[in-house]
Design an enzyme around this catalytic site. Structure first.
Site, mmCIF file in Angstrom:
data_model
loop_
_atom_site.group_PDB
_atom_site.id
_atom_site.type_symbol
_atom_site.label_atom_id
_atom_site.label_comp_id
_atom_site.label_asym_id
_atom_site.label_seq_id
_atom_site.Cartn_x
_atom_site.Cartn_y
_atom_site.Cartn_z
ATOM 1 N N VAL A 11 0.842 -1.201 0.000
ATOM 2 C CA VAL A 11 0.000 0.000 0.000
ATOM 3 C C VAL A 11 0.881 1.258 0.000
ATOM 4 C CG1 VAL A 11 -1.848 1.234 1.192
ATOM 5 C CG2 VAL A 11 -1.818 -1.259 1.221
ATOM 6 N N ALA A 29 9.269 12.898 3.061
ATOM 7 C CA ALA A 29 10.204 11.930 3.644
ATOM 8 C C ALA A 29 9.535 10.577 3.760
ATOM 9 C CB ALA A 29 10.651 12.407 5.024
ATOM 10 N N LYS A 88 -6.435 -0.701 10.668
ATOM 11 C CA LYS A 88 -7.677 -1.015 11.409
ATOM 12 C C LYS A 88 -7.388 -1.531 12.805
ATOM 13 C CE LYS A 88 -6.546 -4.542 8.539
ATOM 14 N NZ LYS A 88 -6.468 -4.936 7.155
ATOM 15 N N GLY A 117 -11.078 -1.436 2.291
ATOM 16 C CA GLY A 117 -9.965 -1.279 1.338
ATOM 17 C C GLY A 117 -10.155 -0.075 0.446
ATOM 18 N N ILE A 119 -13.080 0.833 -0.951
ATOM 19 C CA ILE A 119 -14.462 1.344 -0.926
ATOM 20 C C ILE A 119 -14.522 2.511 0.074
ATOM 21 C CG2 ILE A 119 -16.887 0.725 -0.479
ATOM 22 C CD1 ILE A 119 -16.020 -2.249 -0.802
ATOM 23 N N ASP A 184 -9.754 -9.642 11.890
ATOM 24 C CA ASP A 184 -9.609 -8.520 10.960
ATOM 25 C C ASP A 184 -10.988 -7.922 10.648
ATOM 26 O OD1 ASP A 184 -7.934 -7.093 8.720
ATOM 27 O OD2 ASP A 184 -9.648 -7.965 7.678
ATOM 28 N N LYS A 188 -12.742 -4.061 11.581
ATOM 29 C CA LYS A 188 -13.448 -3.221 10.602
ATOM 30 C C LYS A 188 -14.888 -2.983 11.040
ATOM 31 C CE LYS A 188 -10.509 -5.024 6.926
ATOM 32 N NZ LYS A 188 -10.349 -6.108 5.948
HETATM 33 N N1 HSE Z 1 -6.207 -9.120 4.980
HETATM 34 C C1 HSE Z 1 -7.213 -8.138 4.703
HETATM 35 C C2 HSE Z 1 -8.336 -8.812 3.922
HETATM 36 C C3 HSE Z 1 -6.592 -7.008 3.919
HETATM 37 O O1 HSE Z 1 -8.136 -9.953 3.493
HETATM 38 O O2 HSE Z 1 -9.405 -8.244 3.775
HETATM 39 C C4 HSE Z 1 -7.446 -5.781 3.787
HETATM 40 O O3 HSE Z 1 -7.815 -5.243 5.013
#
Ligand code: HSE
Length: 367
Positions: A11, A29, A88, A117, A119, A184, A188
């Site tokens: 990213v 920088a 996140k 991501g 969106i 994850d 979110k």
């Molecule tokens: N590992 C995360 C996913 C990446 O698979 O959605 C994006 O947050």
């Protein structure tokens, strides 16, 4: 805007390339352990070089994880620098603290790329929240698990082979546990629910049941029932209390959800006046994620406020009222049972602690 960029991974490098295309966003920088050829900016391995540079007004944090991202972001905010991040884990874990720091120091904190991501989901929640009351947020918020489940459904592969493929393609986090166990998606969800409902819910109170226990036989059973399995994060605000969890869910093969395959996300909100709105697209990947980071930078340059919302009422998660039908499979047999979310996740935990085979999936009520 003069930017101190932290991190030059998938990213970070995409953001650097995109920032070159805009006169307002000068990367002054880069902090990275390695030196990179062909970059038009100062490179350093020491965060203090960025912190002490009075000409840098914005720090873009794209290193991920809790540490040292937490130390870097809090120091930047205290030093009066705006922060834009895709992290996140950090924002979900330190929600109140980091927003308070941004407010106290008169700077902006933005993290649109942290959920969805590419969106602009968090931005849309904020915008709609100004004119309507959002009552639910839900959807496929993790690309890795959606890739795995899609592969298992389409190609009838086993879980372990599909996970390896997702890792090879670069969708999974460095440690895929966060993806496959639902952590994850949980981070979110917490960000989405906090911004949508104007609350602050503790991440630790959101139960997560992931997909690591799913087998090809489960998928075959779902197919026979005309259903497909997706890992869903959902939160709902009802009568002043919030329910929230991450769990596999079964949808009809003919519905919209069944057609979101590969690493894509589909995230929806429900609001009193506009009804249901859904957003689909790339939930991960360098350029889609960097595009949201850059859009945040441009908003900060235009002088947006400290955070998306000023409301963050502390609220405990309450999963006792929401009842759903669940598919439950143990070592012996599969059955269907209606349970509260609390009871279903407590059952899952008992099997996990006993290291016994178990998989469950809620049956979606609509679509
Ligand atoms: N590992 C995360 C996913 C990446 O698979 O959605 C994006 O947050």
């Amino acid at each position: 805007m003069r930017i101190g960029l932290l991190g030059y991974g998938t990213v970070g490098s995409a953001f650097y390339a995109m920032a070159q295309e805009h006169a307002q966003t000068e990367v002054a920088a880069l902090l990275d352990l390695k030196t990179h050829d062909g970059l038009n900016c100062r490179q350093t391995a020491h965060f203090d070089d960025i912190l002490s540079d009075g000409g840098i007004d914005t720090v873009v944090e794209l290193i991920g994880g809790l540490h040292p991202a937490y130390e870097f972001v809090s120091a930047a905010l205290k030093a009066g620098k705006n922060v834009v991040t895709a992290n996140k884990q950090l924002i979900s874990a330190c929600y109140d603290e980091l927003i308070s720091l941004a407010e106290a120091n008169g700077v902006s904190l933005r993290c649109t790329a942290a959920a969805g991501g590419g969106i602009p989901w968090l931005h849309c929640l904020t915008r709609l929240g100004q004119t309507d009351k959002i009552t639910a947020v839900s959807g496929i918020m993790n690309g890795t698990t959606n890739y795995i489940l899609s592969a298992m459904t389409e190609r009838e592969t086993e879980y372990a082979d599909s996970l390896r493929e997702a890792q090879r393609l670069g969708y999974a986090e460095a440690d895929p546990t966060a993806d496959v166990e639902g952590y994850d998606a949980c981070r979110k969800l917490v960000l989405s629910a906090n911004i949508a409902f104007g609350v602050s819910i503790p991440e630790a109170q959101v139960p997560c049941f992931g997909i690591s226990g799913i087998t090809a036989r489960d998928i075959a059973a779902f197919k026979r029932m005309g259903l497909v399995c997706k890992l869903i994060a959902h939160a709902e605000m009802r009568d002043g209390s919030v329910s929230a969890c991450v769990e596999p869910m079964l949808f009809p093969v003919s519905g919209q959800m069944a057609h979101i395959n590969g690493p894509d996300n589909l995230i929806s909100l429900r609001a009193l006046r506009v009804g249901v709105q859904s957003f689909a697209g790339a939930g991960a990947g360098g350029f889609p994620t960097a595009s949201n980071v850059l859009a945040d930078c441009l908003q900060v340059a235009q002088g947006c406020g400290p955070f998306y919302t000023r409301q963050r009422r502390p609220l405990a998660v309450d999963n006792d009222a929401l009842k759903q039908k669940y598919y439950i499979r143990t070592a012996d047999a599969a059955r269907s049972e209606t349970l509260t979310v609390s009871a279903a996740h407590a059952l899952a935990l008992r099997y996990k602690n006993g290291q016994q085979p178990f998989f469950m999936a809620a049956v979606a009520e609509e679509n």
